[in-house]
Design an enzyme around this catalytic site. Structure first.
Site, short mmCIF file in Angstrom:
data_model
loop_
_atom_site.label_atom_id
_atom_site.label_comp_id
_atom_site.label_asym_id
_atom_site.label_seq_id
_atom_site.Cartn_x
_atom_site.Cartn_y
_atom_site.Cartn_z
N ASP A 46 -25.07 -82.52 -64.43
CA ASP A 46 -26.48 -82.18 -64.23
C ASP A 46 -27.37 -83.42 -64.37
OD1 ASP A 46 -28.30 -79.83 -63.98
OD2 ASP A 46 -29.08 -80.56 -65.89
N GLU A 83 -8.30 -90.80 -67.86
CA GLU A 83 -7.23 -90.63 -68.86
C GLU A 83 -6.34 -89.44 -68.48
OE1 GLU A 83 -9.30 -89.95 -72.54
OE2 GLU A 83 -10.20 -91.95 -72.53
O1 TEU Z 1 -31.62 -79.66 -61.67
C1 TEU Z 1 -32.21 -80.93 -61.80
C2 TEU Z 1 -33.05 -81.41 -60.70
O2 TEU Z 1 -32.77 -82.48 -60.23
C3 TEU Z 1 -34.30 -80.70 -60.24
O3 TEU Z 1 -34.65 -81.21 -58.99
C4 TEU Z 1 -34.07 -79.31 -60.13
O4 TEU Z 1 -33.59 -79.30 -58.82
C5 TEU Z 1 -35.06 -78.24 -60.23
O5 TEU Z 1 -34.54 -77.26 -59.38
C6 TEU Z 1 -36.50 -78.44 -59.87
O6 TEU Z 1 -37.05 -77.30 -59.29
C7 TEU Z 1 -30.70 -79.30 -62.66
C8 TEU Z 1 -30.22 -77.88 -62.51
O7 TEU Z 1 -29.55 -77.73 -61.29
C9 TEU Z 1 -31.37 -76.95 -62.68
O8 TEU Z 1 -31.00 -75.62 -62.48
C10 TEU Z 1 -31.91 -77.14 -64.08
O9 TEU Z 1 -33.07 -76.35 -64.25
C11 TEU Z 1 -32.26 -78.59 -64.35
O10 TEU Z 1 -31.21 -79.47 -63.97
C12 TEU Z 1 -32.47 -78.82 -65.83
O11 TEU Z 1 -31.24 -78.77 -66.48
#
Ligand code: TEU
Length: 575
Positions: free
Chosen positions: A220, A288
């Site tokens: 993420d 690993e």
């Molecule tokens: O998304 C991170 C991100 O890069 C954002 O652009 C996100 O797309 C978000 O949809 C903005 O509207 C990730 C996950 O995919 C998302 O579901 C989470 O909410 C976020 O990280 C925080 O962990």
């Protein structure tokens, strides 16, 4: 002595590098299948329905987070990285899932959320109780506020979900105290990745899941862990806080180096050079083990920059968001495919292809619009409603176009049913923090996260749970899209996906030799050949003649004119 032939070597290499060609299915655990009837999807529900994914023909499953979490951002707020949230089950359920998946030939990929934790994580709770400057605070990003009494946030950064990216805490003695950074919700404090202790902790989190049989990770916010030193204000007009740097910010006259340097200044928390060190550290841990892989969610532009995440020694894959963001437009698709193959190819990585996930408007709905809302804003009842048939037709054509391309592909649960976005969801059900932090101005991402319909009319949730409960209500149209309606039905989207995946595998297209096929193109079509299979899409206007050959798959079920391909359709032909 056993003779190792070249064939055997090639085969074992291919298996070890399974991620280069795999079709990976994203499960959003809250909404795939509910095993205990509480209206929330869970691991037992997935295990019970696992055969359906083997039948679909995917190679691996990526799970959005199922870890211990207060669920303020649907699990992307992790309180314990080494346990399963009771909402979804427990570690024994995970082990059972992995074991069954193995018998079905499916790999399990878990979601790692390293940029931030939940505010309920023991480390953050300890930080709140500790003093400014302490070891505990140094695991996160705490700063004194500006202004006479520290009443102003340390800088002007905004949260991706709206509002300030800083929240002020009350110190243990009851006084108003320091501020902490949260690029996302205030319940998601950002870790301080400059602190070695954080890195060491994540080393152990990775090993924990790899030892338990995970085939790898989807990582993420793989572009956000490092912030510019000194946390300067955001100044330039091209910057965007929305989780990604802006595609509009790209000017053609700059060299790649100039562009990246500029974007790093404009977006002081996205895509900083320091993240590559972290990429390498993660990769060393995966190496690993025998055959594990990681895919980065690195939402950066342009693709030449994204390709830096998949250089040797870094990630195996990244999501190709440039492709996801490309509308159903012949010339734009031509460009993005060419650019993807060039840029990823230049660093020895496969491209991935993706059209939907849990953060974007489902492509069966997105493609009905000429102008779509900004990523993450969503579509609510007040927005112009989509032409469902048009969206579905284009989505099927776009999926068939995508699944013939060489490299890896991602499918988001429900797209194999042609599911549309829920665009009329009542606000009382919404859970996305975007909705709350913008006071409803941006409805957010709940519309793509609605539980799946399995058996049409079985109950109110069309069999998602045995009780009919579902944490988000389905729109009435979902009954028509239920799996039971599509299973074995000629021309259904489900059967189309099965056919595409079967032929893709049979002709080794994930690993194929790709070339554009101008000899089959005109002003309304796009055509390519991959391992001898012609993939032809008609984007607009009159039907075009289908070239001679064996039709392997077509999105055009009800042929109006024999031998012709109508607009917004794709056909696969063995020449
Ligand atoms: O998304 C991170 C991100 O890069 C954002 O652009 C996100 O797309 C978000 O949809 C903005 O509207 C990730 C996950 O995919 C998302 O579901 C989470 O909410 C976020 O990280 C925080 O962990």
């Amino acid at each position: 002595m056993v003779q190792i032939t070249n064939d055997v070597l090639a085969h074992s290499r291919k298996d070890a590098e399974w991620w280069r060609t795999s079709v990976i299915y994203q499960i959003y655990p809250r909404s795939f299948a509910d095993g205990n009837g509480d209206g929330m999807g869970d691991l037992q529900g997935v295990t019970q329905r696992l055969e359906s994914l083997a039948e679909l023909g995917v190679d691996a499953i990526w799970f959005s987070p199922f870890f211990t979490s207060p669920q303020k951002d649907a699990g992307y707020d992790v309180a314990n990285y080494k346990d399963i949230d009771p909402l979804f089950g427990n570690l024994a359920d995970f082990d059972a899932l992995v074991a069954k998946a193995k018998t079905l030939g499916l790999r399990i990929i878990v979601d790692l959320v390293p940029n931030h934790s939940s505010d309920q994580h023991v480390w953050f709770q300890a930080a709140l109780k500790a003093a400014p400057g302490s070891v505990e605070r140094n695991r996160y990003i705490f700063r004194d506020g500006k202004g006479e009494n520290g009443e102003l946030p340390p800088n002007n950064w905004e949260s991706v979900f709206g509002g300030a990216a800083w929240s002020r805490i009350t110190e243990p003695d009851g006084s108003l105290g320091q501020w902490y950074l949260h690029i996302f919700d205030s319940t998601q404090p950002d870790f301080n990745w400059q602190n070695e202790e954080v890195r060491i902790e994540f080393d152990s989190v990775l090993r924990f899941w790899l030892d338990r049989g995970a085939a790898g990770f989807r990582i993420d916010v793989a572009h956000g862990m490092i912030k510019v030193d000194g946390l300067p204000d955001v100044v330039a007009n091209n910057s965007t806080m929305s989780g990604q740097d802006s595609p509009d910010a790209i000017k053609t006259k700059e060299t790649d180096e100039e562009l990246i340097a500029r974007l790093q200044v404009e977006n002081p928390f996205w895509g900083q050079n320091g993240v590559h060190e972290i990429n390498k550290r993660f990769r060393a841990i995966l190496d690993e083990y025998d055959d594990r892989a990681m895919c980065g969610e690195a939402w950066v532009h342009p693709l030449s920059r994204m390709a830096r995440w998949v250089r040797p020694g870094e990630y195996h894959q990244t999501f190709n968001f440039g492709y996801l963001e490309t509308p159903w437009d012949k010339d734009k698709l031509h460009n993005v495919v060419t650019e993807s193959l060039k840029e990823f190819g230049a660093v020895g990585a496969p491209s991935t292809w993706v059209l939907s996930n849990h953060d974007v408007i489902r492509h069966a709905t997105r493609m009905a619009y000429d102008q779509i809302p900004k990523q993450g804003d969503g579509i609510g009842p007040k927005y112009e409603q989509p032409d469902e048939a048009k969206g579905l037709r284009r989505a099927r054509a776009a999926s068939a176009f995508m699944l013939g391309l060489p490299g890896g592909a991602y499918i988001y649960q429900g797209e194999e049913l042609g599911l549309p976005e829920h665009t009329t969801l009542d606000n009382q059900f919404r859970e996305d923090p975007t909705f709350f932090r913008t006071k409803g101005e941006r409805v957010g991402r709940d519309g793509c996260r609605v539980p799946l319909p399995w058996e049409a009319g079985a109950n109110e949730s069309n069999g998602f749970s045995a009780t009919g409960k579902s944490w988000l209500p389905q729109p009435s149209s979902y009954k028509r899209y239920a799996r039971s309606e599509q299973e074995g039905a000629a021309g259904s989207t489900l059967e189309l996906y099965k056919q595409l995946l079967k032929k893709r595998k049979a002709h080794d297209m994930g690993n194929g030799e790709f070339r554009w096929a101008p000899e089959f193109m005109d002003e309304s079509t796009l055509a390519y050949i991959n391992n001898g299979i012609l993939v032809l899409s008609n984007f607009k206007g009159d039907p075009v003649v289908i070239p001679a050959g064996e039709i392997l798959a077509t999105t055009q079920h009800d042929l109006t004119i024999e031998g012709e391909l109508e607009h917004d359709n794709t056909v696969w032909i063995r020449l």
